[in-house]
Design a protein around this motif. Sequence first.
Motif, PDB file in Angstrom:
ATOM      1  N   PRO A   1       0.838  -1.205   0.000  1.00  0.00           N
ATOM      2  CA  PRO A   1       0.000   0.000   0.000  1.00  0.00           C
ATOM      3  C   PRO A   1       0.874   1.258   0.000  1.00  0.00           C
ATOM      4  O   PRO A   1       2.070   1.212   0.288  1.00  0.00           O
ATOM      5  CB  PRO A   1      -0.776  -0.132   1.309  1.00  0.00           C
ATOM      6  CG  PRO A   1       0.165  -0.861   2.217  1.00  0.00           C
ATOM      7  CD  PRO A   1       0.879  -1.849   1.332  1.00  0.00           C
ATOM      8  N   LYS A   2       0.262   2.376  -0.296  1.00  0.00           N
ATOM      9  CA  LYS A   2       0.983   3.649  -0.288  1.00  0.00           C
ATOM     10  C   LYS A   2       1.364   4.028   1.145  1.00  0.00           C
ATOM     11  O   LYS A   2       0.582   3.864   2.074  1.00  0.00           O
ATOM     12  CB  LYS A   2       0.120   4.756  -0.883  1.00  0.00           C
ATOM     13  CG  LYS A   2      -0.220   4.566  -2.353  1.00  0.00           C
ATOM     14  CD  LYS A   2      -1.135   5.670  -2.841  1.00  0.00           C
ATOM     15  CE  LYS A   2      -1.499   5.480  -4.315  1.00  0.00           C
ATOM     16  NZ  LYS A   2      -2.407   6.549  -4.789  1.00  0.00           N
ATOM     17  N   ASN A   3       2.577   4.547   1.293  1.00  0.00           N
ATOM     18  CA  ASN A   3       3.021   5.095   2.570  1.00  0.00           C
ATOM     19  C   ASN A   3       4.158   6.059   2.276  1.00  0.00           C
ATOM     20  O   ASN A   3       5.278   5.635   1.972  1.00  0.00           O
ATOM     21  CB  ASN A   3       3.478   4.000   3.528  1.00  0.00           C
ATOM     22  CG  ASN A   3       3.734   4.531   4.926  1.00  0.00           C
ATOM     23  OD1 ASN A   3       4.399   5.544   5.105  1.00  0.00           O
ATOM     24  ND2 ASN A   3       3.207   3.846   5.929  1.00  0.00           N
ATOM     25  N   ARG A   4       3.873   7.341   2.346  1.00  0.00           N
ATOM     26  CA  ARG A   4       4.866   8.328   1.945  1.00  0.00           C
ATOM     27  C   ARG A   4       6.046   8.415   2.905  1.00  0.00           C
ATOM     28  O   ARG A   4       7.064   9.025   2.581  1.00  0.00           O
ATOM     29  CB  ARG A   4       4.212   9.698   1.830  1.00  0.00           C
ATOM     30  CG  ARG A   4       3.575  10.225   3.103  1.00  0.00           C
ATOM     31  CD  ARG A   4       2.854  11.524   2.827  1.00  0.00           C
ATOM     32  NE  ARG A   4       2.150  12.041   4.003  1.00  0.00           N
ATOM     33  CZ  ARG A   4       1.369  13.101   3.986  1.00  0.00           C
ATOM     34  NH1 ARG A   4       1.183  13.741   2.837  1.00  0.00           N
ATOM     35  NH2 ARG A   4       0.771  13.525   5.081  1.00  0.00           N
ATOM     36  N   GLY A   5       5.951   7.781   4.075  1.00  0.00           N
ATOM     37  CA  GLY A   5       7.066   7.788   5.014  1.00  0.00           C
ATOM     38  C   GLY A   5       8.025   6.624   4.851  1.00  0.00           C
ATOM     39  O   GLY A   5       9.034   6.551   5.554  1.00  0.00           O
ATOM     40  N   LEU A   6       7.739   5.693   3.918  1.00  0.00           N
ATOM     41  CA  LEU A   6       8.541   4.490   3.762  1.00  0.00           C
ATOM     42  C   LEU A   6       8.986   4.300   2.321  1.00  0.00           C
ATOM     43  O   LEU A   6       8.260   4.648   1.387  1.00  0.00           O
ATOM     44  CB  LEU A   6       7.749   3.256   4.204  1.00  0.00           C
ATOM     45  CG  LEU A   6       7.280   3.217   5.661  1.00  0.00           C
ATOM     46  CD1 LEU A   6       6.346   2.031   5.877  1.00  0.00           C
ATOM     47  CD2 LEU A   6       8.471   3.138   6.607  1.00  0.00           C
ATOM     48  N   ASP A   7      10.161   3.753   2.138  1.00  0.00           N
ATOM     49  CA  ASP A   7      10.663   3.355   0.824  1.00  0.00           C
ATOM     50  C   ASP A   7      10.968   1.857   0.851  1.00  0.00           C
ATOM     51  O   ASP A   7      11.331   1.307   1.900  1.00  0.00           O
ATOM     52  CB  ASP A   7      11.941   4.110   0.451  1.00  0.00           C
ATOM     53  CG  ASP A   7      11.720   5.606   0.271  1.00  0.00           C
ATOM     54  OD1 ASP A   7      10.553   6.029   0.164  1.00  0.00           O
ATOM     55  OD2 ASP A   7      12.719   6.348   0.259  1.00  0.00           O
ATOM     56  N   LEU A   8      10.842   1.213  -0.305  1.00  0.00           N
ATOM     57  CA  LEU A   8      11.141  -0.211  -0.431  1.00  0.00           C
ATOM     58  C   LEU A   8      12.290  -0.408  -1.403  1.00  0.00           C
ATOM     59  O   LEU A   8      12.289   0.154  -2.507  1.00  0.00           O
ATOM     60  CB  LEU A   8       9.911  -0.971  -0.940  1.00  0.00           C
ATOM     61  CG  LEU A   8      10.099  -2.482  -1.160  1.00  0.00           C
ATOM     62  CD1 LEU A   8      10.293  -3.201   0.175  1.00  0.00           C
ATOM     63  CD2 LEU A   8       8.907  -3.070  -1.917  1.00  0.00           C
ATOM     64  N   TYR A   9      13.275  -1.212  -0.989  1.00  0.00           N
ATOM     65  CA  TYR A   9      14.395  -1.597  -1.854  1.00  0.00           C
ATOM     66  C   TYR A   9      14.301  -3.101  -2.111  1.00  0.00           C
ATOM     67  O   TYR A   9      14.069  -3.883  -1.178  1.00  0.00           O
ATOM     68  CB  TYR A   9      15.731  -1.253  -1.204  1.00  0.00           C
ATOM     69  CG  TYR A   9      16.010   0.233  -1.159  1.00  0.00           C
ATOM     70  CD1 TYR A   9      16.873   0.829  -2.082  1.00  0.00           C
ATOM     71  CD2 TYR A   9      15.394   1.051  -0.222  1.00  0.00           C
ATOM     72  CE1 TYR A   9      17.119   2.193  -2.055  1.00  0.00           C
ATOM     73  CE2 TYR A   9      15.637   2.418  -0.190  1.00  0.00           C
ATOM     74  CZ  TYR A   9      16.500   2.980  -1.108  1.00  0.00           C
ATOM     75  OH  TYR A   9      16.733   4.336  -1.087  1.00  0.00           O
ATOM     76  N   VAL A  10      14.480  -3.495  -3.362  1.00  0.00           N
ATOM     77  CA  VAL A  10      14.361  -4.898  -3.770  1.00  0.00           C
ATOM     78  C   VAL A  10      15.616  -5.302  -4.525  1.00  0.00           C
ATOM     79  O   VAL A  10      16.011  -4.620  -5.483  1.00  0.00           O
ATOM     80  CB  VAL A  10      13.127  -5.119  -4.675  1.00  0.00           C
ATOM     81  CG1 VAL A  10      13.023  -6.588  -5.080  1.00  0.00           C
ATOM     82  CG2 VAL A  10      11.851  -4.653  -3.986  1.00  0.00           C
ATOM     83  N   LEU A  11      16.270  -6.373  -4.125  1.00  0.00           N
ATOM     84  CA  LEU A  11      17.427  -6.927  -4.834  1.00  0.00           C
ATOM     85  C   LEU A  11      17.142  -8.385  -5.150  1.00  0.00           C
ATOM     86  O   LEU A  11      16.963  -9.203  -4.246  1.00  0.00           O
ATOM     87  CB  LEU A  11      18.691  -6.781  -3.996  1.00  0.00           C
ATOM     88  CG  LEU A  11      20.056  -7.211  -4.565  1.00  0.00           C
ATOM     89  CD1 LEU A  11      20.238  -8.713  -4.616  1.00  0.00           C
ATOM     90  CD2 LEU A  11      20.305  -6.601  -5.932  1.00  0.00           C
ATOM     91  N   VAL A  12      17.089  -8.722  -6.437  1.00  0.00           N
ATOM     92  CA  VAL A  12      16.841 -10.102  -6.863  1.00  0.00           C
ATOM     93  C   VAL A  12      18.175 -10.839  -6.969  1.00  0.00           C
ATOM     94  O   VAL A  12      19.070 -10.399  -7.683  1.00  0.00           O
ATOM     95  CB  VAL A  12      16.112 -10.127  -8.222  1.00  0.00           C
ATOM     96  CG1 VAL A  12      15.960 -11.565  -8.726  1.00  0.00           C
ATOM     97  CG2 VAL A  12      14.748  -9.459  -8.105  1.00  0.00           C
ATOM     98  N   PHE A  13      18.321 -11.944  -6.249  1.00  0.00           N
ATOM     99  CA  PHE A  13      19.539 -12.750  -6.427  1.00  0.00           C
ATOM    100  C   PHE A  13      19.251 -14.079  -7.117  1.00  0.00           C
ATOM    101  O   PHE A  13      20.172 -14.843  -7.402  1.00  0.00           O
ATOM    102  CB  PHE A  13      20.293 -12.937  -5.107  1.00  0.00           C
ATOM    103  CG  PHE A  13      19.615 -13.744  -4.042  1.00  0.00           C
ATOM    104  CD1 PHE A  13      19.818 -15.116  -3.964  1.00  0.00           C
ATOM    105  CD2 PHE A  13      18.804 -13.143  -3.097  1.00  0.00           C
ATOM    106  CE1 PHE A  13      19.221 -15.868  -2.968  1.00  0.00           C
ATOM    107  CE2 PHE A  13      18.200 -13.884  -2.092  1.00  0.00           C
ATOM    108  CZ  PHE A  13      18.401 -15.255  -2.026  1.00  0.00           C
ATOM    109  N   ASP A  14      17.990 -14.340  -7.414  1.00  0.00           N
ATOM    110  CA  ASP A  14      17.650 -15.496  -8.234  1.00  0.00           C
ATOM    111  C   ASP A  14      16.229 -15.303  -8.756  1.00  0.00           C
ATOM    112  O   ASP A  14      15.316 -15.009  -7.985  1.00  0.00           O
ATOM    113  CB  ASP A  14      17.742 -16.792  -7.431  1.00  0.00           C
ATOM    114  CG  ASP A  14      17.582 -18.022  -8.316  1.00  0.00           C
ATOM    115  OD1 ASP A  14      18.293 -18.112  -9.332  1.00  0.00           O
ATOM    116  OD2 ASP A  14      16.758 -18.893  -7.985  1.00  0.00           O
ATOM    117  N   GLY A  15      16.031 -15.450 -10.074  1.00  0.00           N
ATOM    118  CA  GLY A  15      14.698 -15.328 -10.644  1.00  0.00           C
ATOM    119  C   GLY A  15      14.464 -14.007 -11.343  1.00  0.00           C
ATOM    120  O   GLY A  15      15.400 -13.348 -11.811  1.00  0.00           O
ATOM    121  N   GLU A  16      13.180 -13.607 -11.419  1.00  0.00           N
ATOM    122  CA  GLU A  16      12.800 -12.386 -12.130  1.00  0.00           C
ATOM    123  C   GLU A  16      11.472 -11.864 -11.590  1.00  0.00           C
ATOM    124  O   GLU A  16      10.540 -12.636 -11.352  1.00  0.00           O
ATOM    125  CB  GLU A  16      12.657 -12.651 -13.631  1.00  0.00           C
ATOM    126  CG  GLU A  16      12.193 -11.449 -14.439  1.00  0.00           C
ATOM    127  CD  GLU A  16      11.879 -11.780 -15.883  1.00  0.00           C
ATOM    128  OE1 GLU A  16      11.267 -10.936 -16.564  1.00  0.00           O
ATOM    129  OE2 GLU A  16      12.233 -12.908 -16.328  1.00  0.00           O
TER     130      GLU A  16
END
Length: 353
Positions: free
Chosen positions: A145-160
């Motif tokens: 959900p939207k939350n202007r106080g939070l950021d999400l970082y995603v790093l894929v090490f296997d897959g797509e």
Amino acid sequence: MPLALLLRLRLPARASFFLVALTACGGKGAATPESTPVGMASAASSTPTIAGDQRTAAAPASSGASGSAPAPHAPAPEPIASALPIDLGTKVPPFAHRAVSPDKVSTFARGAIPVPEGLASQIDPTLPFFAWEQVLPPRVVLTFPKNRGLDLYVLVFDGEVSIKGEDIAGKQKRLWRWNAGRVPGLGAMVECKEPTRAILVLVANTPGSSLGQAAAQGQKVGWTKRPAPVTSVEIDQQPDLAWGGGAYHARLGFEDGSASLGSLLASKSAPIAQHVHEHEWEILAILSGDGTLVRTVGGREDDTPIAAGTFASIAPGVPHAYRPAGTSPLVAVQVYLPPGPEQHFKRLAADAN
């Protein structure tokens, strides 16, 4: 530093705060020194020195870190290939903080601090981040959900996966192995294309704030315009920053925003000397490695094993070092909150050339 910056610093006499979680990063399982409030850290003045720097390798370590720097006549660590490994999917054991999405069922990150089901009880809301491994089967969508106080970082090490949203350029950002995505303000879907394992880090994007403070905004967390664009980067295609005769390598993905994110490699015989980050958290997801994380709290050393499938977090102002066991190279996803220490890798690589 980085757990790769081999910074050497003169430390103040007063105790520093340290938080490390080998079973979880930013979770309630993290160990903290007695009577030290979470989030408190003492400052330290710094004089950098890096492993592999021949001008400083023979110098004694900072106070309270016996054995954290190479002995004056110790052999130089062996070099390691700079390419990031591509076979980690079957080699990395499960992380303790781990969410596995059900097969063919779309799920939602829920709660004041939105995470997948089963993780909420593991969050320490006094910290500015929470990290976990996300496992996604094919054709599954995880929605934040939207939350202007939070950021999400995603790093894929296997897959797509694809990060999707109506306001995202091209409607999506596709991430393959060693690709990373940044989602300011959340409000996006992570759609899996094939069986995927990824490292996710949720961070409070206001300097000095915690996850709990970001969540306390209640109904004010939504946004009509995203705080910043969703971006992606191919970390394995970024310049190889090498030093120490090729024993150390770093690649920088994100260098601005609420946090930096990149990769760190060190050969199986390469130590990381004692150093301190005055104002930044360091968060590590260990994908390969065998050694000991040494931190100094109140003038005393505390040793914690480091191995593949573990998270470690180090608070600002805490002296720390890495001693390899000599059996496995170190491969880690490295995050600094806020950005800053990762820039020293550029100086190290420039000096090495």
